[in-house]
Enzyme design. Structure first.
Site, PDB file in Angstrom:
ATOM      1  N   THR A   1      -0.444   1.889  -0.034  1.00 17.49           N
ATOM      2  CA  THR A   1      -0.141   3.297   0.265  1.00 17.49           C
ATOM      3  C   THR A   1      -1.026   3.840   1.381  1.00 17.49           C
ATOM      4  O   THR A   1      -1.894   3.155   1.879  1.00 17.49           O
ATOM      5  CB  THR A   1      -0.331   4.140  -0.998  1.00 17.49           C
TER       6      THR A   1
ATOM      7  N   ASN B   1      -8.382  -3.047  -2.280  1.00 16.03           N
ATOM      8  CA  ASN B   1      -7.172  -3.497  -2.961  1.00 16.03           C
ATOM      9  C   ASN B   1      -6.580  -2.480  -3.917  1.00 16.03           C
ATOM     10  O   ASN B   1      -5.493  -2.679  -4.447  1.00 16.03           O
ATOM     11  CB  ASN B   1      -7.428  -4.820  -3.655  1.00 16.03           C
TER      12      ASN B   1
ATOM     13  N   THR C   1      -1.806 -15.687   1.675  1.00 18.00           N
ATOM     14  CA  THR C   1      -1.851 -14.746   2.804  1.00 18.00           C
ATOM     15  C   THR C   1      -2.819 -15.231   3.857  1.00 18.00           C
ATOM     16  O   THR C   1      -3.743 -14.541   4.264  1.00 18.00           O
ATOM     17  CB  THR C   1      -2.153 -13.297   2.417  1.00 18.00           C
TER      18      THR C   1
ATOM     19  N   LYS D   1      -5.831 -16.061  10.365  1.00 19.46           N
ATOM     20  CA  LYS D   1      -5.829 -14.753   9.744  1.00 19.46           C
ATOM     21  C   LYS D   1      -6.028 -14.959   8.258  1.00 19.46           C
ATOM     22  O   LYS D   1      -5.425 -15.844   7.669  1.00 19.46           O
ATOM     23  CB  LYS D   1      -4.467 -14.110   9.991  1.00 19.46           C
TER      24      LYS D   1
ATOM     25  N   GLU E   1     -12.074  -9.852   1.525  1.00 17.34           N
ATOM     26  CA  GLU E   1     -12.066  -8.386   1.468  1.00 17.34           C
ATOM     27  C   GLU E   1     -13.328  -7.849   0.818  1.00 17.34           C
ATOM     28  O   GLU E   1     -13.636  -8.166  -0.327  1.00 17.34           O
ATOM     29  CB  GLU E   1     -10.823  -7.906   0.737  1.00 17.34           C
TER      30      GLU E   1
ATOM     31  N   THR F   1      -4.731  -8.559   9.304  1.00 15.69           N
ATOM     32  CA  THR F   1      -4.352  -7.403   8.469  1.00 15.69           C
ATOM     33  C   THR F   1      -5.644  -6.686   8.051  1.00 15.69           C
ATOM     34  O   THR F   1      -6.130  -5.846   8.782  1.00 15.69           O
ATOM     35  CB  THR F   1      -3.504  -7.812   7.245  1.00 15.69           C
TER      36      THR F   1
END
Lengths: 406, 406
Positions: free
Chosen positions: B406, B401, B191, B180, B275, B154
């Protein structure tokens, strides 16, 4: 209940004076105040709540010893240096802070509360501390609350001060408070200092009970970033100068609820003033089976980096809210959970019974763009409710904390 | 122990094929792969570890049902949509994913593992899923591991793939894996998806025991941001095509240690790929009284926003490390704690017995500026050790994040 907000902070109650001076501890902020004194004219009942971190700074240890009697005259606080992880020297220095204060005021060292906040692991510059305390003692005044409130700040952007007047048996009573906090703030009082004064008459046990309850419902539900600190304490002094105190259960409830209001007022200011924060987030959990479950879930949501980042981006990512509820370690049936957001810009339901409901993205985004937003999570399991306070996670949080020490 | 890293990922072991295709689920990343298939030519023993979040996505529920037998043929995974918080429709869709896969492969739906990752609360676009599965089934190959590894990502920046060859009683055995993860990664598998294949011969109970142990020592000690997710799972398939499997305790230990090595390799890649992360942080806690204490403290330090921010700023703020140890809820005597940092740039002691030691700030900063750094905390209480894996907290974490959905 009837009370009113009045000016004056910790010097609003009768018989209290305060001062805040620049002692030279904040090198990077030359000219900002960094040493505060709060003094009662007479011996006051004293109560305190301390951090639960297993690493406890020297001033906490000394304050604990001093408050064993239940009585105190003064609070001395420095910012810029936490006097934590400083070993035997740190204890000696914290005791010396109390001695210098006692000398300057003409009281016993055991009547002095000592608090510090700032960098960990660096010895206190005692010459500067000593000069600062002597100067502050000379500057004590009935108008000194604001200067004291300024002197206890570190990375805070705003001064945090409150005073409330109410009456017991027709006679006026005042509770005043100042606080410091932003960053490292989490349930169990992280780098958070708050000092309350009141001219109500209470014995130390009554005061302790009221303070513990008020702190548990307010300061312990702030979460700015999940870390708890080594230096946090909340202290209250009650000097009885109003000539009246709670005697019936009803009066005691009134006193406690006013104190709790003062705590909540300052706690919200702290959450709102989280490092780099642009928004206050209140998370209200309803319909929990137990009060502990409601608290756990409210705190998990308010301290989730992913929820905090989504709020910063005004993104109505309700899946992250539900996800945080799911790992809170509390009783939860995902298929009963309703989620709402609200602010001055309106209210919108995001999820019903654990699933998406169609909602207006533009409106949801506008709601989250307000300065104070509320996330409401109804578990639909029971009757217990709790509210936790947090803030959004922003670029500036990282910036501030990437280079705080240097 | 003797093993070697070889190319080929999950298709390196005999009897496995894989594929990764673009099914149209990742709108924002048009052209990136988003659907993966991993298939064993013959029925394989299967084991799995799932998230502990109370909110569990539909694919987890379906996979749990299917793996009750202990055997499986295929794994189907989509990215871009988590199929979580999607109610009855979500369960129906996850079951349908297994059915479509079974049809395309000529096996039973109960022999298919289903996994999803991505946005929560949005129904799966089943027409795209169906076309994607059919296409992937046609593209299955011995070279398909890399495409599958790409299709499960992702926000990851890097593909995560490993294969290891070793031997049991002189015959070669291979373990392959892909994973992942980045963001929402925390101890209990947030996740995070990982899939292992091996041509060793084991029964489902042996495989489950080895996998549970390996995951507990590796993936469960990654912490990227403290949140755990609704969709995480680690699955292993063992098809026995090598014609050999562990029979003695020594051989079983060898198998488990190679599997654990593969897990650690992928876990480190995930932590490193957090991230926005620029650095891998390994926190080694030594001298704990119990193994649980060591794990708690290592995780608390590795997931502290303040420690993570300080590492991003290359600031040797050891007070924050000690402070995080203090609130971990484990046995600790602050006045015994030694703290060190090390990396390719060297090693430096920051604190001894809970207090500052004079250290070279420039060298400490250089150590923390390396790509992989290790924080070593010796509690000096006992013999237990644990290592947790995390990353620094950066501006880019917040950026990613604040606007993921969106």
């Amino acid at each position: 209940m009837e009370w009113e907000i009045i000016p004056g902070g910790v010097t609003a109650p009768r018989g209290f004076r305060a001062a805040g001076v620049y002692a030279g501890l904040k090198k990077a902020n030359r000219g900002k105040k960094d040493l505060a004194l709060i003094v009662s004219d007479t011996l006051a009942a004293a109560a305190a709540v301390y951090t639960t971190n297993k690493v406890q700074a020297a001033p906490l240890k000394v304050t604990r010893e001093h408050l064993a009697s239940g009585w105190a005259r003064a609070i001395v606080v420095n910012s810029g240096n936490a006097n934590a992880c400083t070993g035997e020297q740190g204890l000696k220095d914290a005791r010396r802070m109390a001695e210098i204060t006692a000398e300057a005021l003409g009281c016993r060292p055991q009547e002095v509360v000592v608090a510090s906040t700032g960098v960990i692991g660096v010895p206190l510059p005692m010459d500067k501390i000593e000069a600062g305390i002597r100067q502050a003692a000379q500057e004590l005044s009935k108008e000194g609350s604001r200067a004291a409130a300024e002197a206890i700040l570190t990375t805070d952007l705003r001064v945090k001060e409150i005073a409330l007047r109410f009456s017991i048996r027709g006679r006026p009573v005042v509770i005043g408070g100042i606080a410091k906090g932003s960053g490292m703030i989490h349930p169990n009082l992280a780098t958070m200092l708050a000092f309350f004064t009141t001219d109500a008459s209470l014995d130390p046990e009554q005061l302790q009970k009221a303070l513990s309850l008020a702190v548990d419902n307010t300061f312990n539900l702030i979460t700015v970033d999940g870390d708890t600190s080594t230096n946090d304490m909340v202290v209250a002094l009650a000097n009885g100068q109003s000539g009246v105190g709670p005697t019936s259960e009803e009066e005691y409830k009134l006193f406690t609820s006013v104190l709790e209001y003062a705590c909540r007022y300052l706690a919200r200011l702290i959450a709102r003033d989280g490092e780099g924060a642009t928004r206050l987030i209140e998370v209200e959990v309803r319909g929990a089976h137990t009060f502990m479950d409601a608290r756990k879930i409210a705190r998990a949501i308010a301290s989730s980096n992913l929820v905090k980042s989504a709020v910063f981006g005004a993104d109505a990512n309700w899946g992250r809210i539900l996800c945080a509820a799911g790992y809170a370690g509390a009783e939860l049936d995902p298929e009963r959970v309703d989620i709402f957001i609200e602010s001055a810009a309106g209210r919108e339901q995001l999820a019903a019974r654990g699933q998406m409901v169609p909602f207006d993205e533009a409106k949801a985004s506008a709601i989250l763009a307000a300065e104070e937003i509320r996330i409401i999570v109804d578990l639909n399991l029971g009757m217990a409710t709790a509210v936790a306070y947090g803030c959004d996670l922003t670029y500036d949080y990282v910036k501030i904390n990437a280079s705080y020490r240097t």
